[in-house]
Design an enzyme around this catalytic site. Structure first.
Site, PDB file in Angstrom:
ATOM      1  N   SER A   1      60.358  -5.767 -90.832  1.00 39.07           N
ATOM      2  CA  SER A   1      61.414  -6.626 -90.028  1.00 39.07           C
ATOM      3  C   SER A   1      60.827  -8.060 -90.008  1.00 39.07           C
ATOM      4  CB  SER A   1      61.283  -5.888 -88.753  1.00 39.07           C
ATOM      5  OG  SER A   1      62.052  -4.510 -88.700  1.00 39.07           O
TER       6      SER A   1
ATOM      7  N   GLU B   1      60.563  10.633 -93.707  1.00 36.65           N
ATOM      8  CA  GLU B   1      60.355  11.319 -92.306  1.00 36.65           C
ATOM      9  C   GLU B   1      62.004  11.892 -92.115  1.00 36.65           C
ATOM     10  OE1 GLU B   1      57.158  12.192 -92.189  1.00 36.65           O
ATOM     11  OE2 GLU B   1      57.659  12.249 -90.056  1.00 36.65           O
TER      12      GLU B   1
END
Lengths: 369, 393
Positions: free
Chosen positions: B129, B244
């Site tokens: 980010s 995940e």
């Protein structure tokens, strides 16, 4: 852990979906003349009534997962036939609480659809207490006399037999009696979900001692177990209803245009549908969890079933309620199907104990050893 | 349909429980239970133990040191691990960088990095980010320009968890400005001690320090630190972020909270908690536990599924649901301890009088989990995924 249906179960589901879509669902029964006995005979022909009956009594010896598959399809289609309440439940009660002779006398006919058994458990002014002793069977010489009132019975209007709970010698007992026995009065009324419910008043109805189910499992355990499984099946029905309601709503949003574009272009509505998926997805998981405990101890099973009911009913109200909302005005008409999912959800809430009742039951069972 | 755990999975569960019981130091578990973010130095011995057991890398292929567990076994391990208050190991290294290197990295990178990561000697942070690129990650601006044998990096990363403890950053950078944004990204390993790397801590509302800004000012990184093909970074990022599948960790954490709440209520009754309030809190716990049960079984259904469309939607559903439940659990725990949660959580203990051992950290915990609706894809992004995969067409 494997959640996949077997190939036989996939065929059962696909066949059920086709049959419900052609004959029993909201749209097809509106078009046809709604012939209740004809439908029940067709259900029997499909073998659905044989599923909960053991093979020893000319049944198929299916499990709760098979019943749930059918029930979910019935829920998708808003079918009115009381398959769980008057097909599965009496078969399950007989199998648990009846002797082999008693089972042999009724289950083959139940499996064929020729004997129709209404189950009468709940009483007025007794909430959802399954072991109320207001209905009494008193000894009179070699016979018994049954007096009491039972309410909210499904399949009462077409019943050939009634499976009724009452106290005998201060203990819960179950009796299988002919529906036309002298001393039985019946009041029928329409429920908001399109079903016809009945209340029965028993006034000194003569029973033979052999009418009492005296099999392996005592009446109260049999009632608890059979009702727990019926709740699982009804939760599966609720799942079918929710999934179909979401599908209908998503389709509608893509078709319906306002402000020069489909409603489905608006993110608030896209996210609203996503929220419904999230609710329905978690509710489905609770049904599998409850099914995994179907053969567990009464406490473990009971806790899982009650938790499932609480989760399912909240999800059904939310999902079906929002489905109505997203349809705008047509959502509240009776002509369109989506509002009927909500109506059925409100009735499912009240069958076999509502959410508040089941939450308390779950809390009580948490403290049992 | 088989809705039971296999006997060998139940034995595995017992094996995991026994290992945790015997090997997890009590003081480490106690610190973790309080919700305090442990430093890598506090975890290194524990990491070694798990490495020696061969249990550090459930997400890696077994030929590279992974455990070879089935999805269900992985789930069982993570659940019991969370319940036992075992601290999270170097998440970025083990759950993200390792699998990416195993799948896309050169042999040289594998030889250099995999073993030290497994041992716990190398920590990584995740540089994805940026101030202008959060949900819209593909619009990121940090550049990597090839100059001789090095890439030269310029830009800034934000929300970089554990950058202050990390040896390397796995960094998503722009290597090609002439193509669609997603098509011009690469993944590169940046040494945190390289010239031009500056880490600035960000204090978050929970009062703890986990995240940072990382400034890259003409940072030279050897060319061979690029992972896989140049401009293939987006594919790797999707692999890494999608790895995940189920946010398994939420269920372990939720079960940890659910299990300790009844005991906390009992303790607080003896501490003067009003009995009617205790009764209400017990009911809230029971209601919350229904939703945790539902989430757990939604996760199990994902683990057992092979339908990738249904999977994407279900994984998003579980992400949204899990975040909500973590907050509800936090609210409930704060309510149990009441005024005892007033003192801000400090690692060196609590000065306020009459504080139960379960009270410190409850406010911190709740405020930490506020970011669960944001990280890994905001709730709105998840809802968008559900709509797009299931309903748009």
């Amino acid at each position: 852990m494997d959640f996949r249906l077997s190939s036989e179960q996939e065929m059962l589901r696909d066949g059920a979906r086709r049959f419900v879509g052609a004959t029993l669902d909201f749209d097809s029964r509106a078009a046809a003349n709604n012939e209740e006995q004809v439908h029940w005979n067709k259900i029997a022909e499909l073998g659905w009534l044989m599923l909960p009956v053991p093979e020893a009594y000319e049944g198929l010896g299916g499990g709760i997962d098979d019943i749930a598959i059918i029930s979910e399809e019935l829920g998708r289609g808003l079918a009115l036939e009381p398959y769980v309440e008057a097909g599965f439940l009496p078969a399950q009660l007989m199998t648990l609480a009846g002797t082999s002779a008693q089972c042999a006398a009724i289950l083959p006919d139940l499996a064929m659809g020729t004997a129709r058994v209404a189950v009468a458990l709940y009483e007025p002014q007794a909430g959802f207490n399954l072991l109320s002793d207001k209905s009494q069977a008193e000894r009179d010489g070699n016979d018994l006399r049954l007096s009491g009132t039972k309410v909210n019975i499904e399949g009462g209007t077409t019943a050939t037999h009634i499976l009724v709970s009452a106290a005998l010698d201060n203990a819960p007992a179950l009796f299988l009696i002919p529906a036309d026995a002298k001393g039985i009065d019946r009041i029928d009324y329409d429920a908001i979900d399109g079903r016809i419910l009945s209340d029965f008043i028993f006034t000194n109805v003569t029973l033979a001692v052999s009418d009492q189910l005296t099999g392996e499992v005592d009446a109260s355990s049999a009632i608890m177990q059979a009702v727990d499984l019926a709740i699982i099946a009804q939760c599966a029905e609720a799942l079918g209803g929710m999934d179909r309601a979401i599908e209908l709503t998503a389709e509608y949003l893509k078709i319906r245009q306002q402000f020069g574009q489909p409603l489905a272009n608006f993110q608030a509505l896209q996210h609203g549908i996503a929220n419904l998926f999230i609710e329905a997805n978690d509710a489905r998981s609770m049904v599998y969890r409850a099914m995994s405990k179907a053969n567990a101890s009464p406490t473990d099973r009971g806790r899982a079933v009650s938790a499932c009911k609480v989760k399912m009913m909240e999800a059904a109200r939310t999902v079906n309620g929002k489905a109505v909302h997203y349809h705008g005005g047509i959502g509240v008409t009776t002509e369109y199907s989506v509002g009927h999912y909500l109506r059925r959800a409100l009735m499912l809430e009240q069958r076999f104990g509502n959410s508040a009742f089941h939450f308390e039951r779950m809390m009580e069972m948490a403290y049992l050893p | 349909m088989d809705l039971t755990f296999k006997p060998e999975d139940e034995s595995f569960r017992e094996e995991v429980q026994a290992f945790l019981r015997d090997e997890l130091p009590a003081n480490l578990a106690a610190k973790e239970a309080q919700g305090f973010h442990l430093h890598r130095h506090e975890i290194s011995d524990w990491h070694r133990k798990l490495w020696q057991k061969g249990w550090v890398a459930p997400n890696w292929p077994s030929e590279f040191g992974g455990t070879g567990w089935t999805p269900i076994q992985k789930y069982i391990f993570e659940l019991e691990y969370g319940i036992a208050n075992a601290p999270e190991l170097s998440l970025i290294a083990l759950s993200m960088v390792g699998p990416v290197l195993c799948r896309f990295g050169s042999q040289a990178l594998k030889d250099r990095f995999l073993e030290p990561m497994l041992r716990g000697d190398l920590w990584f942070c995740q540089g994805f980010s940026e101030p202008s690129a959060g949900s819209d990650l593909a619009s990121l601006k940090t550049t990597a320009v090839l100059d001789g044998d090095d890439y030269v990096l310029n830009g800034q990363k934000i929300w970089t968890t554990a950058a202050h403890m990390a040896d390397y950053m796995i960094c998503l950078v722009r290597t090609n400005a002439d193509v669609k944004p997603q098509a011009g990204l690469s993944m590169i390993l940046v040494p945190m001690d390289a010239q031009g790397v500056t880490v600035r801590p960000i204090e978050t509302i929970d009062g703890d320090h986990h995240v940072n800004e990382v400034f890259l000012d003409n940072v030279r990184v050897p060319e061979d630190h690029l992972i896989g093909e140049r401009d293939s970074g987006w594919t790797q990022a999707k692999f890494l972020l999608g790895n995940e599948r189920t946010h398994n960790a939420y269920v372990g954490m939720l079960r940890r909270y659910m299990r300790r709440i009844p005991g906390s209520i009992e303790t607080e009754l003896a501490n003067g908690l009003n009995t009617a309030v205790a009764s209400e809190l017990r009911r809230q716990h029971a209601r919350l536990e229904i939703d945790v049960d539902a989430l757990e079984w939604s996760v199990l259904r994902i683990l057992a599924s092979e339908d990738s469309t249904a999977l994407a939607a279900a994984a998003s559903a579980v992400a949204v649901g899990g975040a909500e439940l973590l907050l509800r659990a936090g609210e409930l725990e704060m309510a149990i301890f009441g005024g005892q949660t007033s003192a801000q959580f400090r690692p060196d203990g609590c000065k306020a009088l009459g504080t139960s051992s379960g009270a410190p950290g409850r406010v911190t915990q709740y405020l930490y989990w506020r970011s669960a609706t944001i990280f890994g894809g905001t709730d709105e992004v998840q809802r968008g995924i559900i709509w797009n995969t299931l309903y748009r067409r």
